[in-house]
Design an enzyme around this catalytic site. Structure first.
Site, mmCIF file in Angstrom:
data_model
loop_
_atom_site.group_PDB
_atom_site.id
_atom_site.type_symbol
_atom_site.label_atom_id
_atom_site.label_comp_id
_atom_site.label_asym_id
_atom_site.label_seq_id
_atom_site.Cartn_x
_atom_site.Cartn_y
_atom_site.Cartn_z
ATOM 1 C CB ILE A 78 92.604 -12.084 40.326
ATOM 2 C CG1 ILE A 78 91.562 -13.011 40.964
ATOM 3 C CG2 ILE A 78 93.462 -11.467 41.407
ATOM 4 C CD1 ILE A 78 92.209 -14.181 41.764
ATOM 5 C CB SER A 79 87.281 -9.728 40.005
ATOM 6 O OG SER A 79 87.246 -9.569 38.618
ATOM 7 C CD GLN A 80 86.104 -5.483 45.686
ATOM 8 O OE1 GLN A 80 85.906 -4.902 44.605
ATOM 9 N NE2 GLN A 80 85.785 -4.967 46.827
ATOM 10 N NE ARG B 25 91.034 -13.058 46.035
ATOM 11 C CZ ARG B 25 90.547 -12.400 44.968
ATOM 12 N NH1 ARG B 25 89.705 -12.991 44.152
ATOM 13 N NH2 ARG B 25 90.906 -11.165 44.719
#
Ligand code: SAH
Length: 247
Positions: free
Chosen positions: A91-93, A65
Site C-alpha cells: 500500500i503506497s505511502q 487507513r
C-alpha cells in the site's frame, strides 16, 4: 527498517520518512487513537508538504487507513511510508496516495478508473470525492479481499474487478481520470484510449525500478495527449496476466 525504507517511493520522500515516520511512531503513546493519528498524518505529511486540494485532504482525513493494512502492520498505518499488504505487494505511502489524487484533480460528478486495487485504500480515497470508482486488480485474492473490505466499510460507489488492468475497463469507460498504482514500462495504449478528452491519467513509468517517474498525461479537448514527469517514484511492477503463469 532498512528493508522498509527500500520500498519508499521517491528519494525526497524517503529522507522525510526517516525523520517523520520512525520518530513519530515510536513516540506515539496511544496507538488505538486512529483519528488522532490520521489528523497528524494530514497535518504533517500532507499539508506540511504540498497537498493543497481540500477535497483530497478531507478524504485522507476520513478514510480509515488502519483498516486497509494487515493486523501486523497496523501500528504503522499512519506512518510516512508504504507497507506490505501480502502477495509481495504494498500500500503506497499516504503522501503518494494524496499526491496522485491531487494531480488528477477529482470532482464530485466524475467517474474514475484505478489500475492496481491492492488493499483498496486508493480506491476509497477517490470514492470519498468522485461519483464512481472502477478499480482493477490482477491478483484475484487481493481483489476479493479488497472488495470485501470496501463493502464492510460501506463504499457503495466502488466496483472491483479481478483482471489485467493494462487493458482497462472498456465497458465502463471512457473515464474522467485514470490512476495507475503499479509501475509500467510504457503507458498502456488502451488506457489512453479510455480517457475522456480533457481527462487526466497519472502513472508510474520506467524501464527499471530506479528510473521510474510519476507521469501525468492530460488529454486535450482535441484528443491529443501531452505528458509531464512529476516525481521519481518506486512502485511494484505492472504485470500482465501471462506473467502470472511464470514460476
Ligand atoms: N493502490 C493500492 C496499492 C497498489 S500496489 C492500494 O491503495 O493499496 C499495486 C497493485 O497493482 C498490486 O496489488 C498488484 O497486484 C497490482 N497489479 C500489478 N499489475 C497489474 C495489472 N496489470 N492490472 C491490475 N493490477 C495490477
Amino acid at each position: 527498517m532498512g528493508k522498509r525504507m527500500a520500498r519508499v517511493q521517491g528519494p525526497l520522500v524517503a529522507i522525510a520518512a526517516i525523520v517523520a515516520g520512525s520518530c513519530r511512531v515510536s513516540s506515539q503513546p496511544d496507538k488505538s487513537d486512529w483519528a488522532q493519528q490520521r489528523r497528524a498524518m494530514v497535518q504533517e505529511q500532507l499539508r506540511g508538504r504540498d497537498i493543497r486540494h481540500e477535497a483530497v485532504l478531507k478524504a485522507m482525513g476520513k478514510v480509515p487507513r488502519h483498516q486497509f493494512v494487515p493486523e501486523a502492520e497496523r501500528a504503522l498505518a499512519y506512518a510516512d511510508q508504504p507497507l506490505p499488504i501480502g502477495h509481495q505487494q504494498t500500500i503506497s505511502q499516504p503522501y503518494i496516495v494524496a499526491y496522485m489524487t491531487q494531480v488528477v484533480d477529482p470532482r464530485p460528478e466524475q467517474r474514475v478508473l484505478e489500475v492496481g486495487t491492492g488493499s483498496g485504500y486508493q480506491a476509497a480515497v477517490l470514492a470519498e470525492i468522485v461519483k464512481e470508482v472502477y478499480t482493477i486488480e490482477l491478483l484475484p485474492e487481493l481483489a476479493k479481499q479488497a472488495e470485501k473490505r470496501l463493502k464492510k466499510l460501506s463504499y457503495r460507489n466502488i466496483k472491483v474487478k479481478a483482471s489485467d488492468g493494462y487493458l482497462g475497463w472498456p465497458d465502463a469507460g471512457p473515464f474522467d481520470s485514470i490512476v495507475v498504482t503499479c509501475g509500467a514500462e510504457h503507458v498502456p495504449e488502451p488506457l489512453v484510449k479510455q480517457l475522456k478528452p480533457g481527462g487526466k491519467m497519472v502513472i508510474p513509468v520506467g524501464k527499471t525500478l530506479n528510473t521510474q517517474w510519476l507521469r501525468l498525461i492530460t488529454k486535450g479537448k482535441d484528443g491529443q495527449p501531452t505528458s509531464r514527469d512529476l516525481l521519481p517514484v518506486r512502485f511494484v511492477p505492472l504485470r500482465r496476466q501471462s506473467d502470472l503463469k511464470k514460476p
